[in-house]
Design an enzyme around this catalytic site. Structure first.
Site, PDB file in Angstrom:
ATOM      1  N   CYS A  58      45.702  39.816  65.586  1.00  0.00           N
ATOM      2  CA  CYS A  58      46.214  38.476  65.841  1.00  0.00           C
ATOM      3  C   CYS A  58      45.510  37.437  64.955  1.00  0.00           C
ATOM      4  CB  CYS A  58      46.126  38.133  67.327  1.00  0.00           C
ATOM      5  SG  CYS A  58      47.138  36.695  67.755  1.00  0.00           S
TER       6      CYS A  58
ATOM      7  N   HIS B 201      48.843  42.460  69.597  1.00  0.00           N
ATOM      8  CA  HIS B 201      47.625  42.837  70.333  1.00  0.00           C
ATOM      9  C   HIS B 201      47.693  44.295  70.791  1.00  0.00           C
ATOM     10  CE1 HIS B 201      45.538  38.925  70.816  1.00  0.00           C
ATOM     11  NE2 HIS B 201      46.753  38.446  70.597  1.00  0.00           N
TER      12      HIS B 201
ATOM     13  N   GLU C 165      45.381  46.111  71.757  1.00  0.00           N
ATOM     14  CA  GLU C 165      44.455  46.365  72.862  1.00  0.00           C
ATOM     15  C   GLU C 165      45.138  46.186  74.220  1.00  0.00           C
ATOM     16  OE1 GLU C 165      44.217  41.914  72.528  1.00  0.00           O
ATOM     17  OE2 GLU C 165      44.518  43.604  71.163  1.00  0.00           O
TER      18      GLU C 165
END
Length: 251
Positions: free
Chosen positions: A126, A226, A228
């Site tokens: 990001c 993202h 994650e």
């Protein structure tokens, strides 16, 4: 002569991956303090992929400090966070642009320069994609709704939008994740002019750049989304940890 920086190693010889972090005012229990922090899912991804996660909070930029930090790492992850200072790419701030965190900006640019110099693997997430682009002379759209006419890339209130992205054939990213991905996004800014030497490796349906990479065998890859937030898919974390393992083995 400064002694060599000790290398952090586990008995299993897992590669050491440094992740940049926030420096913000944080409340926890009775405390309200300035603190370095990072959401746990970032380092959970690194650990699940076989790496050792080390947090890198913003600190004064000094060549010796940066060199010592990078000497201890096998890869660098530049994480998400607040907007870059528009002065870094020659613009005045948009009314919606975050108050600059110039200490974090300077720290991440310095780490990135040093990582590139020593061919340390780099993954940007990001904000990290935007840092990479600006470091190579690129610019940003400061507020995507002004460009696209909608808020589809950032739903707000901590809710991540899920957007389909398509990779560019022949890129490193396409080799890692295939033709497409369902990306978790939370950004109101995006890449405008692509930095020199960088290649776009993914787009979304609005024509927004969703990933960049540096061509060649040096692992430098950044995604606007993202990964994650979807730890059932560790391909990008495995990729940076594998690159880190190769880097460690080449020392």
């Amino acid at each position: 002569m400064r002694p060599a920086t000790p290398r952090l190693r586990s008995p299993l010889n897992r590669p050491v991956v440094g992740l940049t972090s926030y420096l913000e005012q944080v409340r926890t229990g009775i405390w309200d303090v300035s603190a370095g922090y990072l959401p746990a899912d970032y380092f959970a991804g690194v650990i699940a992929a076989g790496g050792i996660a080390v947090l890198l909070p913003p600190q004064p930029v000094d060549d010796e400090i940066v060199s010592a930090v990078l000497d201890s790492l096998d890869a660098l992850v530049i994480t998400g966070g607040y907007d870059l200072d528009p002065a870094a790419y020659g613009q005045q701030p948009h009314p919606t642009t975050d108050e600059p965190r110039t200490n974090r900006d300077a720290w991440e640019f310095a780490l990135l320069r040093g990582a590139l110099d020593r061919r340390l693997p780099v993954l940007g997430i990001c904000r990290g994609a935007q840092v990479l682009n600006v470091a190579f002379g690129g610019t940003l759209h400061q507020h995507l709704p002004d460009v696209l006419g909608h808020n589809g890339h950032r739903a707000g209130n901590g809710v991540f939008a899920r957007l389909p992205v398509r990779t560019v054939p022949g890129t490193r990213l396409a080799g890692l994740i295939g033709e497409s991905a369902d990306a978790s996004c939370y950004h109101h800014q995006a890449i405008d002019t692509v930095g020199d030497a960088l290649t776009v490796s993914a787009w979304d349906g609005d024509g927004v750049v969703e990933a960049l990479e540096l061509p060649g065998d040096h692992f430098v890859l950044a995604v606007q989304w993202h990964p994650e937030k979807t730890l059932d898919d560790l391909r990008l974390f495995h990729a940076v940890v594998d690159a880190a393992r190769s880097y460690a083995g080449s020392r």
